[in-house]
Design an enzyme around this catalytic site. Sequence first.
Site, PDB file in Angstrom:
ATOM      1  N   GLU A 243       0.871  -1.176   0.000  1.00 13.29           N
ATOM      2  CA  GLU A 243       0.000   0.000   0.000  1.00 13.29           C
ATOM      3  C   GLU A 243       0.907   1.225   0.000  1.00 13.29           C
ATOM      4  O   GLU A 243       1.567   1.524   0.995  1.00 13.29           O
ATOM      5  CB  GLU A 243      -0.905  -0.008   1.235  1.00 13.29           C
ATOM      6  CG  GLU A 243      -1.895   1.136   1.284  1.00 13.29           C
ATOM      7  CD  GLU A 243      -2.695   1.128   2.572  1.00 13.29           C
ATOM      8  OE1 GLU A 243      -2.988   2.223   3.078  1.00 13.29           O
ATOM      9  OE2 GLU A 243      -3.019   0.041   3.072  1.00 13.29           O
ATOM     10  N   CYS A 277      -1.489   9.501   2.245  1.00 14.64           N
ATOM     11  CA  CYS A 277      -1.188   9.001   0.901  1.00 14.64           C
ATOM     12  C   CYS A 277      -2.279   9.369  -0.092  1.00 14.64           C
ATOM     13  O   CYS A 277      -2.039   9.409  -1.306  1.00 14.64           O
ATOM     14  CB  CYS A 277      -0.962   7.499   0.924  1.00 14.64           C
ATOM     15  SG  CYS A 277      -2.320   6.548   1.635  1.00 14.64           S
TER      16      CYS A 277
END
EC number: 1.2.1.71
Length: 486
Positions: A243, A277
């Site tokens: 991720e 993110c």
Amino acid sequence: MTHYIQGQWHAGKGHDVASMNPANTHTIWTGKTATAEQVNAAVDAARAAQFDWFMLGFDARLAIVETYRSQLEANKAELAETIAQETGKPQWETATEVGAMIGKIALSAAAYNKRTGTEANDTPAGRAVIRHKPHGVVAVFGPYNFPGHLPNGHIVPALLAGNTVIFKPSELTPKVAELMVSLWDKAGLPAGVLNLVQGEVDTGKALASHPQLDGLFFTGSSRTGHFLHQQYAGHPGKILALEMGGNNPLIIKGVQDIKAAVHDILQSAYISSGQRCTCARRLYVEQGEQGDALIAMLADAVKQIKVGPWNSQPQPFMGSMISETAAKGMVAAQANLLNLGGVSLVELTHLEAGTGLVSPGLIDVTAIDALPDEEYFGPLLQLVRYSDFDQAIKLANQTRYGLSAGLLADSREDYDYFLARIRAGIVNWNKQITGASGAAPFGGVGASGNHRASAFYAADYCAYPVASVEADTVSLPATLSPGLSL
């Protein structure tokens, strides 16, 4: 209390490390890194505990995980304050992080049953059964921006599935990790089921390369994720879930309520000091008077964003970045864009030497022909003016990443057009692009991941399917295959 191996706390045998509050540089944690031998001991402990943990059964494992949830509830104030001090995030924000950690328990249990439970059907060939088994021993590498919530999102589903875990947190947030694992210990987790090794690059490499690992779950930078992907390229039998980050676009088109649009832009670009993110890195605004008005209001709102230490009262919207190094990196990123032809609308500045405190920035990069495809991990939003919707979507897709994207538009038709053409794993309409649901998958395409979506889909990479055809007795078929006689 630095490393947790086989149900016991151990001092590190490596070199000295410390964690500082990035808002005031006060040291809040000290310890020594784990050596390769201590990493080996952690993996050995996890291996020895794994089968018994699996054989407890899901209900017994869930009972322990729910006890951990109770520990989170009982200690949420201390945990939120620890996250705030170690990351520099405001207290209001770290309280929401702990809330997400608590909510993850029920979501992970539901995901296990829905995504990886057991299903049986009678067929002419016999009873067809689908079950799921854990991979075995897995490593979890955690990031610094959500040092509780994001590793928790790997650890909880991994344990529910019957895996055992070695947790290697960010070297920037060791105190949060230590507190988290102490709560697991208080919850009665059997020895060896969860192990903690603290350290920097050497510790991470020793764990990632360990031959006894069955998998590794990583949240962090694209650079480190790509290194891990290369390292695991020759090991198809190991599960790797990555991720990573994104260079995320947000397009504005035909919005009448520009104040609401500005609010969603602020939430998308500057929450967590831009250290999510999913944060918007690139903003696409139509040319013309309406776009001009929106940008003027946005620039004024960015200038008014309150920045301050984690414990300031009244509370700031933005706290500190994770370190002075990170803050200086954002100043350098801004300087690079200015050298390429960008025009500063709101200057990002380093507010206090020695700290990670910065003011948010807004820079017009429309004139830059070759915009760097970089994830500048901080509160610097790049503005591009566009002439038509197709151009905006084309520019938005000009990235090797593909994590989040969003459209603020009053037209459903425009959203459907955008949704069909944008390349990202998280696509929002008239909502901030930092908003994601734990009841949905979380992940991206391209350089943002390796098709192992987390959140509700984390259950998928925590177990593998086992297909069986079964009968209660051995029985002779009514008709034998041609060429057989009995």
